[in-house]
Design a protein around this motif. Structure first.
Motif, PDB file in Angstrom:
ATOM      1  N   LEU A  53      84.417  26.019  22.997  1.00 40.99           N
ATOM      2  CA  LEU A  53      84.127  25.121  21.806  1.00 40.99           C
ATOM      3  C   LEU A  53      85.321  25.997  20.308  1.00 40.99           C
ATOM      4  O   LEU A  53      85.494  25.922  19.544  1.00 40.99           O
ATOM      5  CB  LEU A  53      83.166  24.804  21.350  1.00 40.99           C
ATOM      6  CG  LEU A  53      82.753  27.162  21.834  1.00 40.99           C
ATOM      7  CD1 LEU A  53      82.783  27.768  20.167  1.00 40.99           C
ATOM      8  CD2 LEU A  53      80.757  26.454  22.155  1.00 40.99           C
ATOM      9  N   ALA A  75      81.286  23.313  27.287  1.00 38.22           N
ATOM     10  CA  ALA A  75      80.277  23.374  26.372  1.00 38.22           C
ATOM     11  C   ALA A  75      79.529  21.550  26.035  1.00 38.22           C
ATOM     12  O   ALA A  75      80.201  20.732  26.464  1.00 38.22           O
ATOM     13  CB  ALA A  75      80.610  23.712  25.247  1.00 38.22           C
ATOM     14  N   VAL A  76      78.322  21.841  25.924  1.00 40.97           N
ATOM     15  CA  VAL A  76      77.670  20.125  25.839  1.00 40.97           C
ATOM     16  C   VAL A  76      77.871  19.217  23.965  1.00 40.97           C
ATOM     17  O   VAL A  76      78.020  18.714  23.816  1.00 40.97           O
ATOM     18  CB  VAL A  76      76.202  20.474  26.063  1.00 40.97           C
ATOM     19  CG1 VAL A  76      75.328  21.781  24.522  1.00 40.97           C
ATOM     20  CG2 VAL A  76      75.704  18.983  25.528  1.00 40.97           C
ATOM     21  N   GLY A  77      78.637  21.190  23.092  1.00 40.11           N
ATOM     22  CA  GLY A  77      78.258  20.470  21.612  1.00 40.11           C
ATOM     23  C   GLY A  77      79.574  20.032  21.800  1.00 40.11           C
ATOM     24  O   GLY A  77      80.616  21.125  22.693  1.00 40.11           O
ATOM     25  N   LEU A 100      73.170  22.589  31.062  1.00 43.92           N
ATOM     26  CA  LEU A 100      72.595  24.486  30.435  1.00 43.92           C
ATOM     27  C   LEU A 100      71.127  24.066  30.367  1.00 43.92           C
ATOM     28  O   LEU A 100      70.713  24.903  28.713  1.00 43.92           O
ATOM     29  CB  LEU A 100      73.877  24.283  29.352  1.00 43.92           C
ATOM     30  CG  LEU A 100      74.391  23.213  28.608  1.00 43.92           C
ATOM     31  CD1 LEU A 100      73.297  22.497  28.208  1.00 43.92           C
ATOM     32  CD2 LEU A 100      75.513  23.723  27.917  1.00 43.92           C
ATOM     33  N   ARG A 237      74.084  25.255  16.465  1.00 38.68           N
ATOM     34  CA  ARG A 237      75.713  25.088  14.894  1.00 38.68           C
ATOM     35  C   ARG A 237      75.289  26.042  14.130  1.00 38.68           C
ATOM     36  O   ARG A 237      74.262  25.359  13.259  1.00 38.68           O
ATOM     37  CB  ARG A 237      76.564  24.214  15.324  1.00 38.68           C
ATOM     38  CG  ARG A 237      77.231  23.557  16.328  1.00 38.68           C
ATOM     39  CD  ARG A 237      78.095  24.135  17.389  1.00 38.68           C
ATOM     40  NE  ARG A 237      78.583  23.882  18.246  1.00 38.68           N
ATOM     41  CZ  ARG A 237      78.357  24.004  19.437  1.00 38.68           C
ATOM     42  NH1 ARG A 237      77.193  24.560  19.646  1.00 38.68           N
ATOM     43  NH2 ARG A 237      78.679  23.887  20.871  1.00 38.68           N
ATOM     44  N   HIS A 285      76.411  33.601  20.849  1.00 38.44           N
ATOM     45  CA  HIS A 285      76.344  31.965  20.426  1.00 38.44           C
ATOM     46  C   HIS A 285      75.849  32.951  22.504  1.00 38.44           C
ATOM     47  O   HIS A 285      77.201  32.435  22.877  1.00 38.44           O
ATOM     48  CB  HIS A 285      77.750  31.577  20.631  1.00 38.44           C
ATOM     49  CG  HIS A 285      77.986  30.403  20.220  1.00 38.44           C
ATOM     50  ND1 HIS A 285      78.705  29.114  19.804  1.00 38.44           N
ATOM     51  CD2 HIS A 285      77.068  29.746  20.836  1.00 38.44           C
ATOM     52  CE1 HIS A 285      78.201  28.402  19.919  1.00 38.44           C
ATOM     53  NE2 HIS A 285      77.367  28.172  21.307  1.00 38.44           N
ATOM     54  N   MET A 297      78.370  25.402  34.730  1.00 41.57           N
ATOM     55  CA  MET A 297      79.494  24.085  33.266  1.00 41.57           C
ATOM     56  C   MET A 297      80.860  24.273  33.717  1.00 41.57           C
ATOM     57  O   MET A 297      81.267  23.344  33.445  1.00 41.57           O
ATOM     58  CB  MET A 297      78.789  25.541  32.125  1.00 41.57           C
ATOM     59  CG  MET A 297      77.936  25.202  31.687  1.00 41.57           C
ATOM     60  SD  MET A 297      77.342  26.086  29.986  1.00 41.57           S
ATOM     61  CE  MET A 297      79.106  25.844  28.554  1.00 41.57           C
TER      62      MET A 297
HETATM   63  C1  GLV Z   1      77.148  26.200  23.266  1.00 42.88           C
HETATM   64  O1  GLV Z   1      77.291  25.870  22.084  1.00 42.88           O
HETATM   65  C2  GLV Z   1      77.547  24.376  24.102  1.00 42.88           C
HETATM   66  O2  GLV Z   1      77.383  23.323  23.164  1.00 42.88           O
HETATM   67  O3  GLV Z   1      77.514  24.673  25.448  1.00 42.88           O
END
Ligand code: GLV
Length: 326
Positions: A53, A75-77, A100, A237, A285, A297
């Motif tokens: 990210l 990352a998921v975001g 996650l 976020r 974070h 991940m």
């Molecule tokens: C971490 O912030 C994610 O988006 O995996």
């Protein structure tokens, strides 16, 4: 010749090992962010990139990375990736949802509990040599059990947060753009409007993605609607919360405490006023940072790359329209 893959940081070995079975892997072998110039030079001849990210995947990156078939975010975001621009150029993008979810919800609940029960202040009190006796008035906090948990966003992580709240006999309210009557039934949740989440919750926990519509979703007016005893939890976020407004609300007692795993900017500068507050707990974070989850991940990001390079469907592709099968 093996396809060339760039990995923008040291990551758990299991993902690297998967890539190395069939790819020529170059790693930015550091725990620090790869400088932008180095990054752009490195991606120029790569067939795929495993990014984090901290890397902006924008028009500039895409115009340099002419051979790249996929940018696989660990990352998921994915607010660091301009997905429409990737799609326009025929480049795949992927993220790491699912693996996650529980770990991140565990951490969000950990922050909630730590902020409510003043764990950081207690730890500092002991280490400062101030603990002289059992104190009837010492470091009193907020009850968690039977309190009201308000979820802003009921996606995968928000849903798991609801389950954890249920385990603590909490009343759980939520607001989202999508109403989930199935989950309301299953978990006994109450769907309410955003204002009601703010006004009635003892704990407000944010689980929405960052996008223009969620920029400073929590600012002066929203904080003013919250209870004076309320705790705000942000594991989503940083820029979803207006930091100046949060400082004012926390320092004036408009809300009681905050637990933040994300800040704006990141890392939070050491002279940021939020760091002067006892009622603001800040973590760097790390919500998904368990050994198992970070390995999972790295493997999912690697598997997205391997699929894209093999002409198969990346398991968690963000722009499936490129595949022409959906
Ligand atoms: C971490 O912030 C994610 O988006 O995996």
């Amino acid at each position: 010749m093996q396809p060339k893959v760039y990995v923008t940081r040291r990551i758990p070995e299991s993902g690297i090992a998967l890539l190395q079975e069939s790819c020529d892997v170059e790693i930015w072998d550091s725990d620090d962010v790869v400088p932008r110039d180095t990054f752009l030079a490195a991606v120029a001849d790569k067939d795929a990139v495993l990014c984090l990210l901290t890397e902006k995947i924008d028009a500039e990156t895409l115009s340099v990375a002419k051979n790249a078939k996929i940018f696989a975010n660990m990352a998921v975001g994915f607010d660091n990736i301009d997905v429409p621009e990737c799609t326009k150029r025929g480049v795949m993008a992927s993220n790491t949802p699912g693996v996650l979810t529980d770990t991140t919800a565990d951490f969000a609940f950990t922050l909630l509990m730590a902020a409510a029960r003043r764990i950081r202040e207690g730890h500092e009190f002991v280490h400062a040599g101030k603990w002289e006796t059992w104190g009837p008035l010492l470091l009193m906090g907020q009850d968690i059990h039977h309190a009201t948990l308000g979820l802003v966003g009921l996606g995968r992580i928000g849903t798991e947060m609801a389950r954890r709240g249920q385990g603590f006999s909490m009343r759980v309210l939520y607001n989202d753009v999508v109403r989930r009557e199935d989950l309301e039934q299953e978990l006994g949740l109450e769907y309410v409007d955003f204002d009601t989440v703010l006004r009635e919750s003892d704990f407000v926990s944010l689980h929405v993605p960052y996008m223009p519509e969620t920029h400073h979703l929590i600012s002066t007016d929203e904080l003013a609607k919250m209870k004076q005893s309320a705790v705000l939890i942000n594991t989503a976020r940083g820029p979803i919360v207006d930091p100046a407004a949060l400082y004012t609300a926390l320092s004036s007692g408009e809300i009681w405490a905050a637990g933040l795993d994300v800040t704006d900017p990141e890392p939070i500068p050491m002279d940021d006023p939020l760091l002067t507050l006892d009622n603001c707990l800040v973590a760097p974070h790390i919500a998904s940072a368990s050994f198992q989850t970070r390995s999972d991940m790295s493997e999912l990001a690697a598997n997205n790359i391997l699929a894209a390079l093999a002409g198969e469907r990346p398991p968690t592709i963000l722009n499936p329209e490129l595949l022409g099968d959906s």
